[in-house]
Design a protein around this motif. Structure first.
Motif, short mmCIF file in Angstrom:
data_model
loop_
_atom_site.label_atom_id
_atom_site.label_comp_id
_atom_site.label_asym_id
_atom_site.label_seq_id
_atom_site.Cartn_x
_atom_site.Cartn_y
_atom_site.Cartn_z
N GLU A 218 -1.79 2.28 -0.53
CA GLU A 218 -2.65 2.98 -1.31
C GLU A 218 -3.94 3.29 -0.74
O GLU A 218 -4.59 2.69 0.36
CB GLU A 218 -2.89 2.22 -2.83
CG GLU A 218 -1.32 2.13 -3.57
CD GLU A 218 -1.91 1.42 -4.83
OE1 GLU A 218 -2.90 1.01 -5.21
OE2 GLU A 218 -0.64 1.65 -5.50
N PRO A 219 -4.59 4.48 -1.22
CA PRO A 219 -6.14 4.82 -0.58
C PRO A 219 -6.92 3.40 -1.15
O PRO A 219 -6.90 2.77 -1.87
CB PRO A 219 -6.18 5.97 -1.49
CG PRO A 219 -5.27 6.51 -2.03
CD PRO A 219 -4.35 5.54 -2.16
N GLY A 220 -7.67 3.28 0.34
CA GLY A 220 -8.89 2.29 0.07
C GLY A 220 -8.05 0.77 0.27
O GLY A 220 -8.86 -0.13 0.00
N GLU A 221 -6.92 0.63 0.88
CA GLU A 221 -6.47 -0.93 0.88
C GLU A 221 -5.84 -1.02 2.28
O GLU A 221 -5.54 0.04 3.04
CB GLU A 221 -4.77 -0.45 0.09
CG GLU A 221 -4.36 -1.81 -0.08
CD GLU A 221 -3.10 -1.55 -1.18
OE1 GLU A 221 -2.91 -2.32 -2.06
OE2 GLU A 221 -2.21 -0.66 -0.84
N THR A 222 -6.26 -2.27 2.63
CA THR A 222 -5.57 -2.56 3.96
C THR A 222 -4.02 -2.74 4.04
O THR A 222 -3.51 -2.92 3.05
CB THR A 222 -6.14 -3.83 4.46
OG1 THR A 222 -5.94 -4.81 3.36
CG2 THR A 222 -7.77 -3.70 4.51
N LEU A 223 -3.44 -2.77 5.33
CA LEU A 223 -2.19 -3.32 5.22
C LEU A 223 -1.89 -4.73 4.84
O LEU A 223 -0.93 -4.65 4.01
CB LEU A 223 -1.53 -3.09 6.78
CG LEU A 223 -1.70 -2.09 7.70
CD1 LEU A 223 -1.34 -2.10 8.94
CD2 LEU A 223 -1.07 -0.94 7.11
N GLU A 224 -2.74 -5.41 4.98
CA GLU A 224 -2.44 -6.96 4.37
C GLU A 224 -2.55 -6.95 3.16
O GLU A 224 -1.79 -7.38 2.36
CB GLU A 224 -3.42 -7.88 4.96
CG GLU A 224 -3.50 -8.26 6.27
CD GLU A 224 -4.18 -7.04 7.26
OE1 GLU A 224 -4.49 -6.08 6.75
OE2 GLU A 224 -4.31 -7.39 8.45
N ALA A 225 -3.36 -5.90 2.30
CA ALA A 225 -3.62 -5.95 0.89
C ALA A 225 -2.33 -5.18 0.38
O ALA A 225 -1.79 -5.69 -0.68
CB ALA A 225 -4.77 -5.42 0.43
N ALA A 226 -1.83 -4.44 0.99
CA ALA A 226 -0.62 -3.50 0.56
C ALA A 226 0.54 -4.51 0.58
O ALA A 226 1.42 -4.43 -0.36
CB ALA A 226 -0.62 -2.35 1.46
N VAL A 227 0.58 -5.27 1.57
CA VAL A 227 1.96 -6.17 1.82
C VAL A 227 1.87 -7.08 0.44
O VAL A 227 2.67 -7.19 -0.24
CB VAL A 227 1.93 -7.07 3.07
CG1 VAL A 227 2.83 -8.23 3.12
CG2 VAL A 227 2.38 -6.11 4.15
N ARG A 228 0.74 -7.62 0.30
CA ARG A 228 0.60 -8.71 -0.85
C ARG A 228 0.73 -8.04 -2.32
O ARG A 228 1.61 -8.60 -3.02
CB ARG A 228 -0.88 -9.42 -0.84
CG ARG A 228 -1.01 -10.32 0.45
CD ARG A 228 -2.31 -11.22 0.35
NE ARG A 228 -2.57 -11.79 1.63
CZ ARG A 228 -3.36 -11.48 2.46
NH1 ARG A 228 -4.32 -10.43 2.36
NH2 ARG A 228 -3.45 -12.09 3.58
#
Ligand code: ZN
Length: 320
Positions: A218-228
């Motif tokens: 999503e916009p404003g999100e890191t790859l790591e945060a998107a995974v979690r």
């Protein structure tokens, strides 16, 4: 991951020669001597017993008479210019087109102007056997035509836009704003807990098909945060450490898959039934059986997908 670029669509070092795209005269000159890859309704032209090679046509070939006239410059392949064009308006005579555009389309279309053994096939069904160069060329062409197909009008003012820069840009004919091809980031993750891997399936998938979880960043999100976030939303599993493994351009229609590894902090699964239909933990031993095509209930992952690549390398202990 040391072998990241060996994934299908992992790249071939194609010289995209972006500096030439703006020179319309030079592009016309290259077009007369270059190779052309025709696409038909998203399908690619291949040849060979295993459909392992792209078929390249010269300009003026009768099979290109249904071309829209817009050619995309893909780059220089060992100095040879390569273009792509769309001949979707061609109507194959006497052929059943029911499967065209379906999730799984094993049908092949034969153009009467082409030699025997040259057919249009769905990219998913041939991707694993293409050379890295052919895979990069055709993934680029398909993603660009997908973008052009859905961006005929300016996102700012609604005016008609037109292809320019040899297919790498669209300009609005009313407000003159420029638009550039999109690539949408998606995370796809091996979520492990000790010797177990998390698999899930979406509603509507073919029976027996399971894969690693995945979702759009999503916009404003890191790859790591998107995974979690994606894993927790879909399965209720909390993820601790996340590492990036490999990426794969995925022109269905225009994604860039980021393969990651995440360590699960818990094992109790609570699925979100809107997003997924089922999820479960599979052991290494059972996954080996799946990958060998010998599991009684679960199908082997499709060759060429990054999910298959990541699972194979997890089993082989080659994620570093
Ligand atoms: Zn506009």
């Amino acid at each position: 991951m040391k072998i990241a670029e060996t994934v299908t669509f992992g790249g071939s070092g194609l010289d995209r020669a972006a500096q030439l795209r703006g020179d319309a005269t030079l592009m016309q000159k290259h077009l007369t001597t270059g190779d052309i890859l025709p696409l038909w309704r998203g399908k690619v032209l291949v040849q060979g017993e295993a459909r392992e090679n792209l078929a390249r046509l010269p300009q003026g070939h009768p099979a290109l008479k249904d071309s829209t006239g817009e050619y995309i410059f893909l780059g220089l392949d060992d100095g040879q210019a390569v273009f792509a064009c769309d001949i979707s308006s061609w109507e194959p005579p006497d052929q059943d087109l029911e499967l065209v555009g379906q999730f799984f389309d094993p049908s092949e279309q034969i153009h009467p102007e082409l030699a025997q053994g040259v057919v249009f096939a769905e990219l998913r069904s041939v991707m694993a056997q293409l050379s890295p160069r052919d895979a990069e060329l055709v993934a680029t062409a398909k993603a660009l035509f997908n973008w052009h197909d859905s961006h005929g009008f300016c996102a700012k003012c609604g005016g008609k836009s037109a292809m320019t820069m040899a297919g790498w840009q669209r300009n609005c004919t009313l407000c003159d704003s420029s638009h550039f091809p999109r690539t949408d980031p998606v995370v796809i993750m091996l979520i492990t807990h000790g010797n177990q891997l998390l698999l899930g399936r979406s509603p509507g998938w073919p029976e027996g098909m399971y894969s690693t979880l995945a979702g759009f960043v999503e916009p404003g999100e890191t790859l790591e945060a998107a995974v979690r976030r994606e894993v927790f939303e879909e399965s209720g599993i909390e993820v601790g450490a996340v590492t990036y493994l490999a990426s794969q351009p995925w022109a269905f229609p225009s994604s860039l898959m980021f393969g990651c590894h995440g360590e699960a902090l818990n094992t109790d699964i609570t699925i979100d039934p809107v997003e997924i239909e089922d999820a479960f933990w599979i052991s290494r031993e059972d996954l080996m059986q799946v990958m060998a095509g010998e599991h009684p209930k679960i199908r082997a992952a499709r060759r060429g997908s990054i999910a298959q690549f990541l699972m194979t390398n997890w089993l082989a202990d080659r994620l570093n």
